[in-house]
Enzyme design. Structure first.
Site, short mmCIF file in Angstrom:
data_model
loop_
_atom_site.label_atom_id
_atom_site.label_comp_id
_atom_site.label_asym_id
_atom_site.label_seq_id
_atom_site.Cartn_x
_atom_site.Cartn_y
_atom_site.Cartn_z
N ASP A 169 -1.95 3.27 -1.19
CA ASP A 169 -1.79 1.99 -0.79
C ASP A 169 -2.81 1.91 0.28
OD1 ASP A 169 0.30 1.26 -2.47
OD2 ASP A 169 1.49 1.57 -0.93
N ASP A 180 8.12 -3.69 -11.23
CA ASP A 180 8.64 -3.17 -9.95
C ASP A 180 10.17 -3.49 -10.13
OD1 ASP A 180 6.20 -2.63 -8.91
OD2 ASP A 180 6.14 -4.49 -7.72
#
Lengths: 252, 211
Positions: A130, A11
């Site tokens: 997600d 990330d």
């Protein structure tokens, strides 16, 4: 025999690798190019970069990082975050990405998945989902980094994305992300059984058994993890050795 | 100085191939080109490809590169990668299109509902690292272990009519052809540019190959 893949996930924000817990409270984990090289040395099968700020100001940073990594690391690179139009896909591929991951924009504009895959090929279009459990045996798609409910059923949505040309699904359990208590195996199994395309399990890895379970119990084709590798708990090589002892085909 | 041309017909990402060649042949001049004259003058030619075969054939013809590619494939060290291998054959089931027809045979899709020996579903595309079993001692295999893993991502595979061309197979779950060669031509289904050490070795062998 085809090996199950281990994919460290980086990330990236403001040019640094960070790791959050359930999508919040970030912790610095280092320089992306250095970390990418380290994972390549350890035998990572692919690398995934998620540009988690993806504001227009910062957009140039991820391109420079990908260019640098791609000139030194010769394994597949996936990049996601802030992909809104076909041009974004093209720019990331030109910077050296092999695959581009599309998340929120796939929900807002499913035609983007169709257009991008017909232009550049399904092999380079990953749809990231997600997922959050909302009822027994029911998971819902969330967008905007997990902040917005969509009402879409995860299994139906993933089949829809497959039919529009996605080459792979990156499935993250929001309930498990950062919790270190293992993948949502029921979710993973439901999605992988419903699809013909590969599924990457993501969210919740805290130890090596979790990685193995993602494959043997969840049925995932690849497993993605971040913090267990970033903070030096395990190397990718250790993860592979462990998975091998569980009878999983890996690239050593 | 050796000059390697990477054929650019507008499909997919050629940067990876370019970067990998630069890394194994820092002395060579590597050019990504859609100019038929540059291809004609190159010492070696790499013919990569991604995406769908009908689009690739259309783009190749749209740029007037068919003759240059065919000429290179007949006359100088030539490496086809992925769709760049598939396009050398006569026909593809993907979009039911004709290929360049340089090699006899066809391009077929993996079957639906395939399973491994443990009963697990095998996904299509065939994506990831699989073992490559050499059937020959072709110079491009120099220094590469038998059953070394290479990175694949494809839904179609080639089926040459002339089995003497076959240089390697991989299993998914049945053996399929993943490398062919004839004279100055070599073609691979996997992506050497994304296959870490084994892939870089193959590209280095290609740059040094004198068929």
């Amino acid at each position: 025999m085809l090996a199950k893949r281990i994919i460290p996930c980086l990330d990236v924000t403001h040019g640094r690798v960070v790791k959050g817990v359930s999508f919040v409270s970030l912790r610095d984990a280092g320089d992306p190019v250095e970390i990418a090289r380290r994972y390549d040395d350890q035998g990572a099968d692919e690398l995934t970069f998620l540009d988690i700020t993806a504001s227009s100001d910062d957009r140039g940073i991820i391109f420079r990082i990908i260019e640098q990594v791609a000139s030194q690391v010769f394994i597949p690179l996936t990049v996601g975050g802030g992909v809104r139009e076909v041009n974004d896909v093209r720019n990331l591929l030109n910077a050296g990405a092999d695959k581009v991951s599309i998340n929120t924009s796939a929900v807002l504009n499913p035609q983007l998945v169709a257009d991008a895959s017909s232009r550049y090929g399904s092999q380079c279009i990953v749809v990231a989902i997600d997922a959050k459990q909302v009822a027994p045996e029911r998971w819902e798609v969330f967008t905007h980094g997990g902040r917005k409910a969509t009402g879409l059923d995860v299994v139906e949505w993933s089949k829809n994305m497959q039919s529009l040309g996605a080459g792979e699904i990156l499935l993250t359990s929001m309930d498990r992300d950062g919790q270190k208590n293992g993948f949502d195996l029921a979710l993973t199994r439901r999605v992988t059984d419903a699809l013909e395309i590969p599924v990457i399990a993501s969210g919740g890895v805290g130890n090596l058994q979790h990685l193995a379970d993602g494959v043997t119990l969840g049925g995932a084709d690849a497993v993605l993890a971040a913090s267990i590798f970033h903070f030096g708990e395990y190397t990718v090589q250790q993860a592979k050795q462990f998975m091998k002892t569980q009878g999983i085909e890996v690239r050593l | 100085m050796v000059n390697v041309a990477i054929v650019d017909y507008g499909m997919g990402n050629l940067r990876s191939v370019e970067q990998a060649l630069r890394s194994v042949a820092p002395e060579a001049e590597i050019v990504v080109t859609d100019d038929a004259r540059v291809i004609a003058q190159a010492d070696r030619v790499v013919f990569p490809g991604q995406g769908a075969m009908p689009d690739c054939m259309r783009e190749l013809d749209g740029r007037g590169l068919r003759a240059a590619v065919l000429e290179a494939a007949r006359s100088k060290p030539f490496l086809g990668i992925c769709i760049g291998l598939q396009m050398l054959f006569e026909h593809s089931a993907e979009g039911d299109v004709a290929g360049l027809g340089l090699l006899r045979g066809e391009v077929l899709r993996f079957a639906a509902n395939m399973h491994d020996t443990q009963g697990n579903k095998l996904k299509v595309p065939h994506m990831g690292w699989n073992q490559v079993g050499h059937l020959t001692d072709h110079p491009l295999w120099n220094g590469i272990d038998q059953d070394a893993r290479f990175y694949f991502v494809h839904s179609y595979y080639v089926k040459p009519q002339d089995t003497d061309l076959i240089q390697a197979t991989s299993d998914y779950p049945q053996p399929f052809v993943c490398a062919v060669a004839r004279d100055n031509l070599f073609g691979v289904q996997f992506h050497p540019e994304k296959s870490q050490a084994a892939g870089l070795k193959l590209l280095q062998n290609f740059v040094q190959w004198n068929p």
